[in-house]
Design an enzyme around this catalytic site. Structure first.
Site, mmCIF file in Angstrom:
data_model
loop_
_atom_site.group_PDB
_atom_site.id
_atom_site.type_symbol
_atom_site.label_atom_id
_atom_site.label_comp_id
_atom_site.label_asym_id
_atom_site.label_seq_id
_atom_site.Cartn_x
_atom_site.Cartn_y
_atom_site.Cartn_z
ATOM 1 C CG ASP A 160 -19.842 93.055 -18.538
ATOM 2 O OD1 ASP A 160 -19.633 91.932 -18.046
ATOM 3 O OD2 ASP A 160 -19.047 93.622 -19.312
ATOM 4 C CG LEU A 161 -15.977 93.796 -13.438
ATOM 5 C CD1 LEU A 161 -16.237 95.058 -12.608
ATOM 6 C CD2 LEU A 161 -15.487 92.657 -12.552
ATOM 7 C CG ASP A 162 -13.629 92.293 -17.052
ATOM 8 O OD1 ASP A 162 -12.965 92.990 -16.286
ATOM 9 O OD2 ASP A 162 -13.772 91.069 -16.915
ATOM 10 C CB THR A 210 -18.636 89.738 -13.990
ATOM 11 O OG1 THR A 210 -17.389 89.549 -14.675
ATOM 12 C CG2 THR A 210 -18.553 89.052 -12.636
ATOM 13 C CB SER A 211 -17.901 86.309 -18.243
ATOM 14 O OG SER A 211 -19.094 86.503 -18.966
ATOM 15 C CE LYS A 223 -22.507 88.715 -18.582
ATOM 16 N NZ LYS A 223 -21.772 89.997 -18.387
ATOM 17 C CG ASP A 245 -17.889 95.420 -22.662
ATOM 18 O OD1 ASP A 245 -16.789 95.289 -23.230
ATOM 19 O OD2 ASP A 245 -18.325 94.621 -21.819
#
Length: 222
Positions: free
Chosen positions: A8-10, A107-108, A140, A165
């Site tokens: 994931d990114l953030d 990522t979202s 997601k 996360d």
């Protein structure tokens, strides 16, 4: 042994949660719409457009697209919280790249957003695949993004470690059939309980991981 990794990114690679929380909080505040801590927390790990659909009825005369654009505009303001890398994230990604492990980001966020943020931290060229909200029809906690990432890397989900996360991301990873390592950088361990392993950050996490590996043991040995 796991052979590929998806991130994931953030909140996993970059700590944008303080900025995101502030942007969503300002959106509700500026429209005089009440929002408690649970409401703001519910946006974590989900595509902003989808999360806003749950609340757009509380913003009379506004569309989801308008509200999302306004929230994005907040993130560019000079007084917003700064963005940093999650401890250990770049080191782990660089280690995997050096070892030739296939890697991707799921990522979202939008593709433009992901490309910009990865470029800022110098990680844009480290990933083989980037799957964004622009590439899926269901965000997601639906597993579509992680399944797309596995397919693009040419690996079965059961051979992939997902680093996440947020509860929505953990749910997506597990629904896809992947092993999930949750980073408690933005959520409590209790909220991430569905993950296979929970760590406070990525410091000391090393590769390779096997199905018998316990990351808590890795951390105590590092």
């Amino acid at each position: 042994m796991y052979t590929a990794a998806l991130f994931d990114l953030d909140g996993t690679l970059i700590d944008t949660e303080p900025r995101s929380r502030e942007a969503w909080s300002r959106l509700f505040h500026d429209h005089e719409v009440p929002a408690d801590e649970e409401t703001i927390r519910s946006f974590a790990g989900r595509p902003g457009i989808e999360a806003l659909r749950d609340h757009v009825h509380r913003f009379p005369g506004r569309t989801v697209e308008e509200l999302f654009a306004q929230a994005l505009a907040y993130t560019t303001l000079a007084d917003m919280p700064s963005v940093t890398t999650v401890p250990g994230a770049l080191e782990l990604v660089q280690q995997l790249r050096k070892a030739g492990v296939p890697m991707g980001v799921v990522t979202s966020g939008t593709r433009a957003y992901a490309m910009h943020e990865l470029g800022v931290i110098g990680a844009l060229d480290l990933f083989d695949v980037i799957v964004t909200a622009d590439d899926v029809t269901r965000g997601k906690p639906d597993p579509q993004g992680y399944l797309a990432g596995c397919a693009a890397l040419g690996v079965e989900p059961s051979a992939v470690v997902v680093f996440e996360d947020a509860p929505a991301g953990v749910a997506a990873a597990k629904s896809a059939g992947a092993h999930c390592v949750a980073i408690a950088s933005t959520q409590s361990p209790a909220a991430l309980a569905a993950a296979d392993v929970i760590v406070p950050d990525l410091t000391g996490v090393t590769w390779p991981l096997t199905r018998k590996t316990d990351l808590s043991e890795q951390r105590s040995e590092s």
